[in-house]
Each structure stands twice: as C-alpha cells, then as structure tokens.
Design an enzyme around this catalytic site. Structure first.
Site, short mmCIF file in Angstrom:
data_model
loop_
_atom_site.label_atom_id
_atom_site.label_comp_id
_atom_site.label_asym_id
_atom_site.label_seq_id
_atom_site.Cartn_x
_atom_site.Cartn_y
_atom_site.Cartn_z
N ARG A 9 5.43 -0.32 79.05
CA ARG A 9 6.19 -0.55 80.28
C ARG A 9 7.48 -1.32 79.99
NH1 ARG A 9 1.44 -2.88 84.12
NH2 ARG A 9 3.17 -2.98 85.62
N THR A 30 -3.26 1.34 85.09
CA THR A 30 -3.18 2.43 84.11
C THR A 30 -4.50 3.18 84.08
OG1 THR A 30 -1.65 1.12 82.77
CG2 THR A 30 -2.71 2.99 81.71
N LEU A 78 -6.98 -1.65 79.12
CA LEU A 78 -5.91 -0.98 79.86
C LEU A 78 -5.58 -1.81 81.09
CD1 LEU A 78 -7.07 2.78 79.84
CD2 LEU A 78 -5.35 1.72 78.37
N ASP A 79 -4.30 -1.84 81.46
CA ASP A 79 -3.92 -2.52 82.69
C ASP A 79 -4.67 -1.91 83.87
OD1 ASP A 79 -2.11 -4.02 81.28
OD2 ASP A 79 -0.38 -2.76 81.78
N LYS A 80 -4.87 -2.69 84.90
CA LYS A 80 -5.58 -2.23 86.09
C LYS A 80 -4.98 -0.94 86.64
CE LYS A 80 -6.73 -3.71 90.81
NZ LYS A 80 -6.67 -4.81 91.80
#
Length: 522
Positions: free
Chosen positions: A152, A58, A54-56
């Site tokens: 996104r 998120t 997961l993105d930082k």
C-alpha cells in the site's frame, strides 16, 4: 443433525491455507472478538499457529501452521524471503512504467506506518501492470520483504495508490482492492503452492457494473470463499446480509428470498439485478417488501421470477422444512438461528424441551430428532402449530406421538400455568418477537422481559439450560447482559456464551442483529 455448511480450507505439508475474506482480522483484535485463526481453530478443534498476516481489509491466501515445529520452519522461510507472495490490486491512476521495483524504509510513527527514502531500505516490492479493466488498472505486486502496509505504501509512493485505500491516497471505493492471490514455497522437500480465486473486482466485465452489483457480487463471493455455497444447492443460508442496506437475500433450496428495505418498489435496475442473479444461480426468486409495523403483514409479494409455487421444501443441515410465500414476511425459517438450532440438537437428548414462541418449530424438530425425552411446543398461532406439525412429518416424526405436545397459547400465560403445576423442563428455548398482538393483549419484549424470564426460570429444572434470543433493535449484547444480571437477585444461574453467528451473517467485530445468550440454572 449433521453440519453441512462448513468453512473451507486446504491442508497440505502441515499447513492450513484459507482464502480470507475482507473485513476479517488475522487474529483476535481484542478480548471477546474472534479473528481468522480463532475461527478456524474452533472449526478444526486444534491449535493453529500464525506464520504471516494480512491486513483486515485485505482478502486472499493466508497460511497457518498446525504445529510449533512447522510454524518455526515456515516463519523462517518468510524471514529469509523464500516464500513467493503474489498480490493483485486495482488503481484508478495511470503509471509511467509497466514494470518496476521500489525500495524504501518503513517504520511506525505515531500509530501510523510511513515510508521514507531517507534511511537504508528495509522493504522491496516489484510491480507489474497486468491489464486495463474499464477505467481501472489491474496490477500484480510481489513483495520481497514483509513490512506492514508495504504494498500500500509503495503503490502510493509510485503514484498508483490502491483503490479504496483512503489511508494511503486511494480513491473512494466500496472496499480496499488488494488481494493476496497466491503463496508458494518449499517445505521439507515438498513444493507447496496455494492459489485463490480472482476477486470480483479483478474479473473482466465486472467493473462495468453498477457499484451495487459489485457489492452483491462480493457478498456472493464471500460465501463462496467461506463455504463454496455453489455446491450447497439444496441448503439454506444467507447470501447477502448487511453488505447492502437496501435488501437481504436468503437461499432456501431452489428459491432466493429477498427482503426489500426501500421505501419505494424495486426500480428497473433492481429487477434486472434480481433477474441476473436468478439466471446466474439457477434459482427462483421471491421479493418481499419489509413493511412498517402496523401495516398488513400479509401484503402481496412485490415480484417473482421463475415458475414459483406458494410452498416448497428446503433443507438446513439435513433437516427438511416447508417454506411458504403466502404467509407473513418470512418464508418460515429464520436462518440467523442456524447455529442455535445446531446447539439445541446437541443438548436436547434425553431432556424435556420447551419451545416458546415456536413459530414453525425448527427448535422443536431438531430436539425431537436428537432424542429429547419430550418436546413441548407453544405458540399463540394455531396456523403456525399446524405448520410445525407438517415440519415434524417431513422429518419422519409423528406429531401425534405422546412425547410431543403442541399448545395454542399465549406463552406467558402458559408459563404461569406451568409454574402452578410445578412442571419442569431441562431445556427451554425462548425466541420472542420484539412486538406482537394477540387476543390476550400486546406483547413487548422491552416491557415483558422480566415477567417472561422469571416465569421461564421457575419452569427450568436444576442444571437446566435456557436459550434466549432477541432481534430487538434497541438492545445490544451488553444491554441483554445487564437485564439478566438483575434477575440474579431472584435466581442463581450462570451466564454462558451462545454459539457464534454463522459467517454468512455478521463478522466477529460487528454487533449482531440477533442477540443470543444461554443461562444454566444452579
């Protein structure tokens, strides 16, 4: 001393599932910083395998495998699109359709991921509108592929950029409003489903609040995701740290202690916010203004909620402490030292322990409970020493026992006398204030650091350990290391890392306010 504030996780089918908080990388971004997988490997004391990321920014459902075999199988499920991933996101833009699927080609160009229709698609996302939340719209996104920034980029392309996603056209907000809500797959014949709590911004009524209320709600939810703090009613931990500049909030058992950092006194919205918090958590509230140095440190509390008392008992990792609302700017226990107190309790057995600048002697109490050979406690305040003895008594320790000493003394003078007597300790804890006054003069960590550490090292036996901590704002961790390197001209010692700060304080990539380091004398 038993750790009671533990990180949450769910283990099933050879996988570890966590509800990741926003602001935490999936794995270490660079040397010296821990990511999510490293943190949970330390907690579980075993190797974990990253099977998706997961993105930082998120939050939400994240899965690790517990073996290389399971990792290979789960990774294959992700690659074959056999894992159902459900995300939630918020936007402030209207959409023409309520449900649609979008495909594009995503690739990296000049350190940035871009989406284009000019090439064969390699990414696919289904979007479904859920409901309106005030002026915002809550959406579900189901990615059928797993390209970086896929949701996104696709949301941006369809004119519904995610709130807080400045990189991809989203309006400014306090965070990226993208949350991995659930993961679902079948592994070795077992149906696996992990679902997280709704984020604050996805709940009815929450978005009608002021942004400060949302940020505070997010801070509380962060502790709930990490520790399930709602079940730790008698414990002590930080509920809001640097999420807001205006105040920090600690839970001490049945009380909330608010450190107030505004120039002015709390306004009506602030007071209503604290009343709401008191009601929600069923806690009494004490609001203390943090004054400039030189002002009266015993100024009255700004505000109280509930039938408060001037003293009460709270626990930290099962150890009891007396807290007070009428003595100084702190109630008597600095929670940013929790992990250090655990470390001391694990290393104090059969050692002679010296606790300098002891305050109310949390380090002395855990040393005595761990079976230290002797515990010597030193502080310039006789009132704090009396308070320290009270903490000993609360935990079934006799402060008058011959193993325990309490010295009302300037710490540097005490060390110099100890050097003359050639007395040695196996463990020294040194947590000085940045600045302090006594009848012996003015203490300043920036001016007295070398003198303090040199004398402490002379009192440390061979292979002894020295834990040094400071909240001095003008130093970072690197500054502390540089100052210690200078001492190697006179002493031979090894610099060891101190315990990582609790996750209710700074995240791994944030410079901590409280810097700690351990020295082992050769």
């Amino acid at each position: 001393m038993t750790r009671t504030i533990k990180l949450r996780y769910t283990e099933t089918a050879g996988c570890i599932f966590i509800d990741k908080i926003a602001g935490l990388n999936t794995h270490t971004p660079e040397h010296g910083q821990r990511g999510c997988v490293e943190i949970y490997e330390e907690v579980l004391d075993r190797k974990l395998f990253v099977v998706h990321r997961l993105d930082k920014a998120t939050s939400g459902a994240l899965c690790f495998a517990t073996s290389s075999e399971i990792a290979a199988e789960v990774s294959r499920l992700f690659e074959q699109h056999l894992v159902k991933k459900r995300y939630l996101f918020l936007t402030d833009k209207p959409a023409g359709a309520l449900e649609f699927t979008y495909q594009s080609h995503i690739e990296k160009e000049k350190n940035k991921f871009v989406s284009t229709k000019d090439k064969d698609p390699n990414s696919k996302t289904t979007f479904k509108w859920i409901k309106a939340l005030g002026r915002f719209q809550l959406w579900e996104a189901i990615p059928h592929t797993g390209k970086p920034h896929q949701i996104r980029l696709h949301a941006e392309a369809k004119g519904i950029p995610i709130l807080g996603d400045s990189e991809h056209g989203g309006s400014h907000f306090y965070r990226l409003c993208l949350h991995s809500h659930s993961l679902e797959f079948t592994l070795r014949g077992e149906h696996v489903h992990f679902e997280t709590d709704l984020p604050v911004w996805a709940k009815d009524g929450e978005l009608n609040e002021h942004e400060e209320d949302l940020v505070l709600g997010e801070a509380l939810q962060r502790r709930e995701r990490l520790f399930k703090f709602s079940e730790l009613k008698d414990e002590s931990l930080r509920l809001a740290h640097r999420e807001l500049d205006t105040y920090r909030i600690d839970q001490y058992g049945e009380y909330l202690w608010v450190y107030w950092y505004k120039e002015e006194d709390p306004s009506v919205p602030d007071l209503l916010r604290f009343e709401k918090l008191s009601k929600k958590l069923k806690k009494k509230v004490l609001v203390r203004k943090m004054l400039n140095r030189g002002d009266d440190p015993n100024a009255e509390l700004l505000w109280t909620i509930g039938q408060t008392q001037t003293s009460w008992i709270a626990k930290e990792n099962g150890v009891k402490y007396e807290l007070r609302s009428d003595t100084g700017l702190s109630p008597g226990l600095f929670l940013d030292q929790r992990e250090n107190r655990l470390w001391v309790s694990e290393h104090a057995q059969d050692r002679r322990v010296l606790n300098l600048f002891s305050y109310t002697s949390g380090f002395s109490v855990v040393s005595a409970m761990a079976g230290a050979q002797e515990v010597c406690t030193v502080d310039v305040s006789s009132n704090f020493l009396d308070w320290s003895k009270r903490n000993f008594t609360l935990n079934g320790l006799d402060p008058e026992h011959e193993k325990y000493e309490f010295w009302n003394s300037d710490c540097i003078l005490f060390l110099k006398g100890t050097v003359r007597r050639k007395r040695k300790f196996g463990l020294i804890v040194c947590d000085p204030p940045s600045f302090g006054r006594s009848k012996n003069g003015v203490f300043s960590i920036s001016k007295n650091f070398d003198e303090l550490l040199i004398n402490a090292m002379y009192c440390l036996e061979k292979n002894g350990l020295l834990l040094f901590c400071t909240n001095y704002e003008k130093w970072n961790s690197g500054d502390l290391h540089l100052r210690l390197e200078k001492l190697k001209r006179e002493f031979s010692f090894k610099i060891l890392p101190a315990p990582s700060q609790g996750m209710d304080f700074e995240l791994p990539d944030q410079e901590p306010l409280m810097k700690s380091i351990i020295l082992r004398k050769n």
